[in-house]
Motif scaffolding. Structure first.
Motif, PDB file in Angstrom:
ATOM      1  N   PRO B 205     -52.306  34.874  -1.887  1.00 26.56           N
ATOM      2  CA  PRO B 205     -53.475  34.055  -2.737  1.00 26.56           C
ATOM      3  C   PRO B 205     -53.271  34.787  -4.265  1.00 26.56           C
ATOM      4  O   PRO B 205     -53.721  33.968  -4.963  1.00 26.56           O
ATOM      5  CB  PRO B 205     -54.569  34.543  -2.122  1.00 26.56           C
ATOM      6  N   MET B 206     -53.107  35.934  -4.321  1.00 25.55           N
ATOM      7  CA  MET B 206     -52.937  36.298  -5.588  1.00 25.55           C
ATOM      8  C   MET B 206     -51.960  35.539  -6.448  1.00 25.55           C
ATOM      9  O   MET B 206     -52.157  35.556  -7.560  1.00 25.55           O
ATOM     10  CB  MET B 206     -52.647  37.955  -5.372  1.00 25.55           C
ATOM     11  N   CYS B 207     -50.841  35.185  -5.829  1.00 24.48           N
ATOM     12  CA  CYS B 207     -49.714  34.411  -6.668  1.00 24.48           C
ATOM     13  C   CYS B 207     -50.436  33.194  -7.215  1.00 24.48           C
ATOM     14  O   CYS B 207     -50.149  32.668  -8.086  1.00 24.48           O
ATOM     15  CB  CYS B 207     -48.532  34.305  -5.948  1.00 24.48           C
ATOM     16  N   VAL B 208     -51.096  32.385  -6.080  1.00 24.45           N
ATOM     17  CA  VAL B 208     -51.663  31.018  -6.249  1.00 24.45           C
ATOM     18  C   VAL B 208     -52.711  31.012  -7.424  1.00 24.45           C
ATOM     19  O   VAL B 208     -52.856  30.470  -8.434  1.00 24.45           O
ATOM     20  CB  VAL B 208     -52.497  30.526  -5.024  1.00 24.45           C
ATOM     21  N   LEU B 209     -53.528  32.240  -7.298  1.00 24.91           N
ATOM     22  CA  LEU B 209     -54.495  32.370  -8.635  1.00 24.91           C
ATOM     23  C   LEU B 209     -53.917  32.750  -9.713  1.00 24.91           C
ATOM     24  O   LEU B 209     -54.391  31.921 -10.839  1.00 24.91           O
ATOM     25  CB  LEU B 209     -55.611  33.579  -7.924  1.00 24.91           C
ATOM     26  N   GLY B 210     -53.020  33.458  -9.912  1.00 23.16           N
ATOM     27  CA  GLY B 210     -52.366  33.837 -10.968  1.00 23.16           C
ATOM     28  C   GLY B 210     -51.499  32.367 -11.648  1.00 23.16           C
ATOM     29  O   GLY B 210     -51.499  32.401 -12.858  1.00 23.16           O
ATOM     30  N   ALA B 211     -50.938  31.933 -10.676  1.00 23.88           N
ATOM     31  CA  ALA B 211     -50.322  30.703 -11.102  1.00 23.88           C
ATOM     32  C   ALA B 211     -51.343  29.691 -11.455  1.00 23.88           C
ATOM     33  O   ALA B 211     -51.122  28.785 -12.545  1.00 23.88           O
ATOM     34  CB  ALA B 211     -49.725  29.928  -9.682  1.00 23.88           C
ATOM     35  N   ALA B 212     -52.563  29.489 -11.190  1.00 25.56           N
ATOM     36  CA  ALA B 212     -53.675  28.515 -11.294  1.00 25.56           C
ATOM     37  C   ALA B 212     -54.117  28.900 -12.566  1.00 25.56           C
ATOM     38  O   ALA B 212     -54.392  28.250 -13.408  1.00 25.56           O
ATOM     39  CB  ALA B 212     -54.534  28.520 -10.227  1.00 25.56           C
ATOM     40  N   PHE B 213     -54.582  30.301 -12.858  1.00 22.94           N
ATOM     41  CA  PHE B 213     -55.271  30.733 -14.093  1.00 22.94           C
ATOM     42  C   PHE B 213     -54.480  31.255 -15.253  1.00 22.94           C
ATOM     43  O   PHE B 213     -54.873  31.222 -16.358  1.00 22.94           O
ATOM     44  CB  PHE B 213     -56.352  31.848 -13.674  1.00 22.94           C
ATOM     45  N   GLY B 214     -53.148  31.602 -14.739  1.00 29.26           N
ATOM     46  CA  GLY B 214     -52.375  32.192 -16.049  1.00 29.26           C
ATOM     47  C   GLY B 214     -52.219  31.122 -17.210  1.00 29.26           C
ATOM     48  O   GLY B 214     -52.358  31.436 -18.184  1.00 29.26           O
ATOM     49  N   PRO B 215     -51.879  29.700 -16.914  1.00 27.29           N
ATOM     50  CA  PRO B 215     -51.659  28.923 -17.939  1.00 27.29           C
ATOM     51  C   PRO B 215     -52.827  28.745 -19.001  1.00 27.29           C
ATOM     52  O   PRO B 215     -52.987  28.441 -19.988  1.00 27.29           O
ATOM     53  CB  PRO B 215     -51.566  27.535 -17.267  1.00 27.29           C
TER      54      PRO B 215
END
Lengths: 332, 274
Positions: B205-215
């Motif tokens: 989930p951390m990767c998913v969140l990072g991927a979603a909010f990083g941009p």
């Protein structure tokens, strides 16, 4: 309930020194008598070392953490302490474990405003003053805004003192910045101290680097909990106070209300270490903080200890149903 | 001491309302037992399972997850918060990842031998001396160009299983190798691309969140490059590739990056300036 139960154990393991030495023959006394660090049992030397490290780690974020953990209420507690002290201009205060200077700054603000009011009252009473006299009183106000009040902030931890000095400069309490820009070591002479009213001294509450009968008021706010030998600290407090001097201690204490106690425990143990991890990146120091609160003697016991040190008219005032208590005593 | 003890006993009786309890002798041991239970409960009821382990209750984990997510969003350079987020939200994804490792011969060996990627375990001189294009040489180049070190990874603290703690630790240490294999630098855009790849690969989930909010922190030009070229490639590669944690990188330093990419199933990176 942790609130009522902890002192039982605290009683057995907290009292260091001779008493514990008698009881502790079975335990290998490697580095001094046994005492506690939060919920762990450690030797006295280890405890001092660990506590020093805790405050070294938290010094930078100390004020931010205080605000977030207590939701800013710690400011009110400290305000109440200084109002209870009600210092008049000319008071000499020693704030032990004063670290980042919260009590010292409040004290300075308080005496400054009392002094201003004093001077205004004086002016008002003398309606028939000549211009010379009026301008002289303005000079007085300008040259001596604190009325010779002084506060000495004493702390055992260099990092906390450093953070406190930085804060003082930032907030404008330290008037010596421009004058001593070239000085390598920050040594405050008596003359400098008089001007800003503020001095910073490295010292141990159990062995203060001051002469006997020196101060009018001794305060220790949220610091006595971290002292390894509370009895020694209280004796030192008695020693450095002038006769007639006042001892004031602001500290976390025990909540007797069962519902509030449960909620307080929940908040302390579930939320505070998390805040420590998120804000300061340090879970363990804040776990130590909440455990040390549980280990500290409750109101009545601390009152007895203060009386043992020789103080009279000892009393305490609970704030927020006992989450915090202010203990007061006089050297008479 | 005596006065204090008597006062204490009286208060204990008052608080617990048990008038029948006789004297201090009984009250104290009982207090100790209850207090130890209290400590146990407040410590998440568990003992540390590995060095650096901090046992936490479910409530603490939830608060940590929320807090670390906010802190990481606020300040993306708080690597420790990203790490904590990963640990507190990974309770479903980590066992799945561990099982994928167990079911693969190389992954199984990694779980048994527990290799660590650290300055003390790597022979930097030897790796730097390998020919260009090999994994070892490119990895060293990546570390030097981006001025990073493998020792800045946070150790696992909040994972309540010793093997899973190693799995997440391995994931963190392999992250830099992901950068090398994907050819992405450590700027914001590069990190987002790697996060997308890892999100598809690991499901953390951390990767998913990072991927979603990083941009969110990228400017328009970078977003365009991300959306049109880098993302589709990263997602396709992630889907196509076998589990990246099942590769024993320490035994493949001499292998060329291209052949390793082919073996794992990562498509060649697009030719854009990141």
């Amino acid at each position: 309930m942790a609130a009522g139960l902890c002192p039982g154990r605290a009683l057995l393991s907290r009292r260091g020194g001779a008493l514990w030495a008698l009881l502790g023959t079975a335990r290998g006394r490697a580095a001094g008598p046994e005492t506690h660090f939060g919920f762990q049992n450690v030797s006295e030397a280890e405890r001092r070392e660990k506590i020093y490290q805790v405050f070294e780690n938290v010094a930078e974020k100390y004020d931010v953490m205080n605000d977030s953990m207590s939701l800013g209420i710690h400011r009110v507690w400290k305000d109440i302490l200084v109002h209870k002290m009600n210092p008049s201009p000319g008071t000499l205060l020693v704030d032990v474990a004063g670290g980042t200077g919260d009590i010292a700054f409040r004290f300075l603000n308080y005496v400054r405003s009392v002094r201003e009011r004093q001077l205004q009252q004086k002016l008002r009473h003398h309606q028939n003053l000549s211009w010379q006299e009026i301008s002289k009183s303005y000079q007085e106000e300008k040259s001596n805004p604190l009325g010779d009040s002084q506060v000495v902030v004493c702390d055992i931890n260099k990092e906390m003192l450093k953070a406190g000095k930085k804060r003082a400069q930032h907030l404008g309490y330290s008037e010596v910045v421009a004058v001593h820009a070239e000085k390598k070591h920050e040594c405050f002479t008596i003359a400098d101290a008089n001007r800003s009213g503020l001095s910073w001294v490295l010292g141990n509450a159990e062995e203060l680097p001051f002469d006997d009968d020196k101060f009018d008021v001794y305060t220790i706010a949220f610091g006595i909990r971290n002292v390894t030998r509370i009895d020694l600290a209280l004796q030192e407090a008695y020693r450095v106070l002038k006769p007639g001097g006042r001892f004031l201690c602001l500290e976390f204490s025990h909540v007797s209300n069962p519902l509030l106690s449960r909620l307080y425990d929940l908040y302390s143990f579930q939320v505070i270490p998390v805040l420590g991890e998120v804000i300061a990146g340090d879970w363990k120091s804040y776990q130590y903080l909440v455990e040390s609160i549980r280990r500290f003697p409750p109101q009545e016991e601390l009152k007895a200890m203060i009386e043992d040190a020789g103080f009279l008219k000892v009393d305490y005032q609970n704030l927020n149903s006992g989450i915090v208590a202010i203990h007061s005593g006089f050297k008479l | 001491m005596l006065r204090g003890a008597a006062v204490r006993a009286a208060l204990l009786r008052a608080v617990r309302g048990a008038p029948g309890r006789a004297g201090l002798g009984r009250a104290v041991p009982r207090a100790e037992e209850e207090e130890e239970e209290e400590e146990e409960r407040q410590r998440g009821g568990r003992v540390p399972l590995y060095p650096g382990h901090i046992p936490t209750t479910p409530l603490q984990k939830a608060l940590l997850a929320a807090g670390s997510a906010c802190a990481a969003l606020w300040d993306p350079y708080r690597h420790d918060m990203v790490a904590v987020l990963g640990e507190t939200t990974g309770c479903l994804a980590l066992p799945k990842l561990r099982d994928r490792m167990r079911n693969d011969p190389e992954g199984y060996r990694i779980l048994q031998e527990r290799p660590r990627i650290r300055l003390s375990t790597l022979d930097m001189a030897r790796l730097g001396g390998l020919p260009d294009g090999t994994l070892g040489r490119e990895y060293i180049r990546f570390l030097e160009d981006n001025k990073v070190s493998p020792d800045t990874r946070m150790p696992a603290k909040f994972v309540d299983d010793e093997e899973l703690a190693y799995v997440i630790q391995r994931y963190r240490e392999v992250h830099d190798l992901m950068h090398t294999l994907l050819g992405m630098p450590t700027n914001m855009l590069g990190e987002v691309v790697v996060k997308w790849f890892e999100a598809v690969q690991t499901g953390l989930p951390m990767c998913v969140l990072g991927a979603a909010f990083g941009p969110v922190r990228l400017n328009a030009r970078k977003l365009q490059v991300l959306a049109t070229e880098l993302l589709p490639w990263a997602v396709r590669s992630g889907r196509n590739a076998s589990c990246v944690l099942n590769v024993y990188y320490e035994q493949r330093w001499e292998q060329s990056v291209e052949s390793l990419r082919e073996e794992i199933g990562i498509f060649p990176p697009p030719a854009v300036c990141v």
